[in-house]
Design an enzyme around this catalytic site. Structure first.
Site, mmCIF file in Angstrom:
data_model
loop_
_atom_site.group_PDB
_atom_site.id
_atom_site.type_symbol
_atom_site.label_atom_id
_atom_site.label_comp_id
_atom_site.label_asym_id
_atom_site.label_seq_id
_atom_site.Cartn_x
_atom_site.Cartn_y
_atom_site.Cartn_z
ATOM 1 N N ASP A 147 5.028 -5.016 -1.637
ATOM 2 C CA ASP A 147 3.860 -4.787 -2.499
ATOM 3 C C ASP A 147 3.716 -5.933 -3.494
ATOM 4 O OD1 ASP A 147 1.768 -3.670 -3.905
ATOM 5 O OD2 ASP A 147 2.751 -1.743 -4.242
ATOM 6 N N HIS A 223 -6.124 -0.416 3.642
ATOM 7 C CA HIS A 223 -6.032 -0.538 2.183
ATOM 8 C C HIS A 223 -6.332 -1.960 1.717
ATOM 9 C CE1 HIS A 223 -4.737 -0.084 -1.903
ATOM 10 N NE2 HIS A 223 -3.736 -0.932 -1.754
HETATM 11 C C1 HEM Z 1 -0.596 4.466 -3.912
HETATM 12 C C2 HEM Z 1 -0.721 3.366 -4.587
HETATM 13 C C3 HEM Z 1 -0.739 2.017 -3.947
HETATM 14 C C4 HEM Z 1 0.169 1.464 -3.087
HETATM 15 C C5 HEM Z 1 1.465 2.067 -2.567
HETATM 16 C C6 HEM Z 1 -0.332 0.142 -2.745
HETATM 17 C C7 HEM Z 1 0.294 -0.735 -1.887
HETATM 18 C C8 HEM Z 1 -0.218 -1.947 -1.457
HETATM 19 C C9 HEM Z 1 0.362 -2.797 -0.465
HETATM 20 C C10 HEM Z 1 1.649 -2.500 0.291
HETATM 21 C C11 HEM Z 1 -0.439 -3.873 -0.308
HETATM 22 C C12 HEM Z 1 -0.249 -5.053 0.665
HETATM 23 C C13 HEM Z 1 0.593 -6.144 0.102
HETATM 24 C C14 HEM Z 1 -0.027 -6.850 -1.061
HETATM 25 O O1 HEM Z 1 -0.941 -7.662 -0.882
HETATM 26 O O2 HEM Z 1 0.381 -6.561 -2.175
HETATM 27 C C15 HEM Z 1 -1.523 -3.735 -1.250
HETATM 28 C C16 HEM Z 1 -2.534 -4.637 -1.436
HETATM 29 C C17 HEM Z 1 -3.487 -4.547 -2.417
HETATM 30 N N1 HEM Z 1 -3.708 -3.457 -3.235
HETATM 31 FE FE1 HEM Z 1 -2.664 -1.743 -3.258
HETATM 32 N N2 HEM Z 1 -1.510 -0.075 -3.406
HETATM 33 C C18 HEM Z 1 -1.796 1.046 -4.134
HETATM 34 C C19 HEM Z 1 -2.910 1.261 -4.923
HETATM 35 C C20 HEM Z 1 -3.850 0.290 -5.206
HETATM 36 C C21 HEM Z 1 -4.962 0.464 -6.104
HETATM 37 C C22 HEM Z 1 -5.289 1.765 -6.867
HETATM 38 C C23 HEM Z 1 -5.634 -0.723 -6.128
HETATM 39 C C24 HEM Z 1 -6.849 -1.127 -6.913
HETATM 40 C C25 HEM Z 1 -7.630 -0.319 -7.582
HETATM 41 C C26 HEM Z 1 -4.934 -1.639 -5.240
HETATM 42 C C27 HEM Z 1 -5.297 -2.955 -5.019
HETATM 43 C C28 HEM Z 1 -4.735 -3.768 -4.082
HETATM 44 C C29 HEM Z 1 -5.178 -5.137 -3.826
HETATM 45 C C30 HEM Z 1 -6.259 -5.896 -4.574
HETATM 46 C C31 HEM Z 1 -4.400 -5.611 -2.754
HETATM 47 C C32 HEM Z 1 -4.495 -6.982 -2.103
HETATM 48 C C33 HEM Z 1 -5.566 -7.009 -1.042
HETATM 49 C C34 HEM Z 1 -5.646 -8.360 -0.375
HETATM 50 O O3 HEM Z 1 -6.318 -9.243 -0.927
HETATM 51 O O4 HEM Z 1 -4.997 -8.521 0.671
HETATM 52 N N3 HEM Z 1 -3.870 -0.986 -4.698
HETATM 53 N N4 HEM Z 1 -1.369 -2.533 -1.937
#
Ligand code: HEM
Ligand SMILES: *[C@@H]1O[C@H](CO)[C@@H](O)[C@H](O)[C@H]1NC(C)=O
Ligand SMILES: *[C@@H]1O[C@H](CO)[C@@H](O)[C@H](O)[C@H]1NC(C)=O
Length: 313
Positions: A147, A223
């Protein structure tokens, strides 16, 4: 040039997230102003006991108390976290006037900073939430995925994503919006999925963290796709995330503390809408079939100079 608070220190082994409400009496507000202005010094005093532990603390201030606590111009976009009511989950909005985002390589240093803050804040504040996060292997969340990978890297990309400039909002230069949400996961149901199903939900492979192709328009999006925000001309808006796992296996509690810093509050709110309502509407983020938000609050982290000046009479 107005230096920011230590927003860009990256993920550490340990982090503590503290959210408080402020009692609305003159003496409480005075006390809070004094404590907030001294946070950089408190952190410095503790950090010199082991400079390699990289102890930092970022202070965020919420919309409700912004005027009374700071007496600074209101950041243009600052307002309370707006609830997003989706078909599966609701992104709830919960109270929070102050946020302390404490990070260090050592749990004891986070603990000590929290101890001193609690002592100094005394009964001027009421605790809304305390979450102690930890690094899980190679910065994985408890769903098992790395993450933070898509975060901006390097000083100029990071400040482009998080720091308010003169042309954005001349009264808030050097500051950032901060949005937090505390999520609980249904790990049993998540683990009943195959690795391929999990990977399709996140949009990356699990073991080696390689990005998967976006789904076609109109199909269920991953996601990472729902959380990618572009404007009409195709410019992408990045935010800086510093999520941390937390929990207690014996209590059956498995969580992710989500925290994002952004130069534009609307970008984070747009991500939230795409996740909870879906894009197209109806196809919500499948992460939410296994994750329930139990808090949601928005803050503004003023520049270092503005923070330190809060103690001036
Ligand atoms: C249950 C809660 C969440 C989990 C477990 C989670 C997990 C992850 C994971 C594993 C990734 C892919 C790796 C990375 O690029 O970091 C990711 C990407 C991302 N997440 Fe989350 N996330 C959560 C909630 C959120 C929320 C609430 C937002 C925004 C409101 C968010 C925004 C993003 C963004 C902007 C990316 C990168 C997308 C990209 O440009 O590839 N995440 N998240
Ligand atoms: C930092 O430490 C010095 C020396 O012990 C002390 O005088 C000062 O009050 C401390 N500052 C804060 C903000 O705790
Ligand atoms: C502390 O931060 C610096 C600069 O970001 C980094 O190079 C160093 O590895 C960090 N220390 C530890 C112990 O992680």
């Amino acid at each position: 040039m107005s230096a920011s608070q230590p927003v860009d220190t990256g993920l550490t082994r340990s982090a503590t997230f503290l959210v408080f409400s402020v009692l609305r009496t003159d003496s409480s507000i005075q006390a809070v102003r004094r404590v907030l202005s001294s946070v950089p010094d408190i952190a410095k005093n503790i950090s010199i006991r082991d400079v390699n532990a990289n102890l930092t603390c970022v202070v965020g201030i919420g919309s409700r108390v912004w005027d009374s606590v700071t007496r600074l111009p209101r950041p243009a976009e600052l307002h309370p976290f707006p609830e997003v009511r989706g078909a599966k989950q609701t992104a709830i909005s919960t109270p929070g006037d102050l946020l302390f985002h404490i990070r260090a390589e050592r749990r004891d240093m986070c603990f000590e900073l929290e101890r001193q803050l609690i002592e100094k804040l005394g009964d001027a504040v009421q605790l809304e939430d305390e979450t102690v996060g930890f690094r899980y292997f190679d910065a994985r969340d408890l769903l098992g995925f790395v993450d933070g990978t898509a975060n901006p890297v390097g000083a100029s990309d990071v400040s482009d994503a998080v720091m308010i400039s003169e042309s954005d909002d001349s009264g808030a230069v050097g500051g950032s919006y901060v949005v937090v949400q505390k999520y609980l996961h249904d790990l049993k149901a998540w683990r009943a999925l195959s690795t391929e199903q999990q990977e399709a939900i996140i949009g990356r492979t699990k073991s080696d963290n390689v990005e998967l192709d976006d789904a076609d328009d109109g199909q269920q999006q991953a996601h990472k796709t729902l959380a990618t925000i572009e404007d009409a001309s195709g410019n992408e808006y990045a935010v800086l995330r510093d999520n941390m796992p937390f929990g207690s296996p014996s209590a059956g509690q498995y969580g992710t503390y989500f925290i994002a810093y952004s130069r534009h509050l609307w970008v984070v709110e747009k991500m939230m809408e795409r996740m909870f309502l879906g894009n197209p509407p109806g196809l919500h983020d499948r992460i939410l079939d296994f994750s329930t938000p139990i808090t949601g609050s928005t803050f503004f982290a003023p520049s270092l100079r503005s923070l330190k000046a809060l103690g001036d009479e």
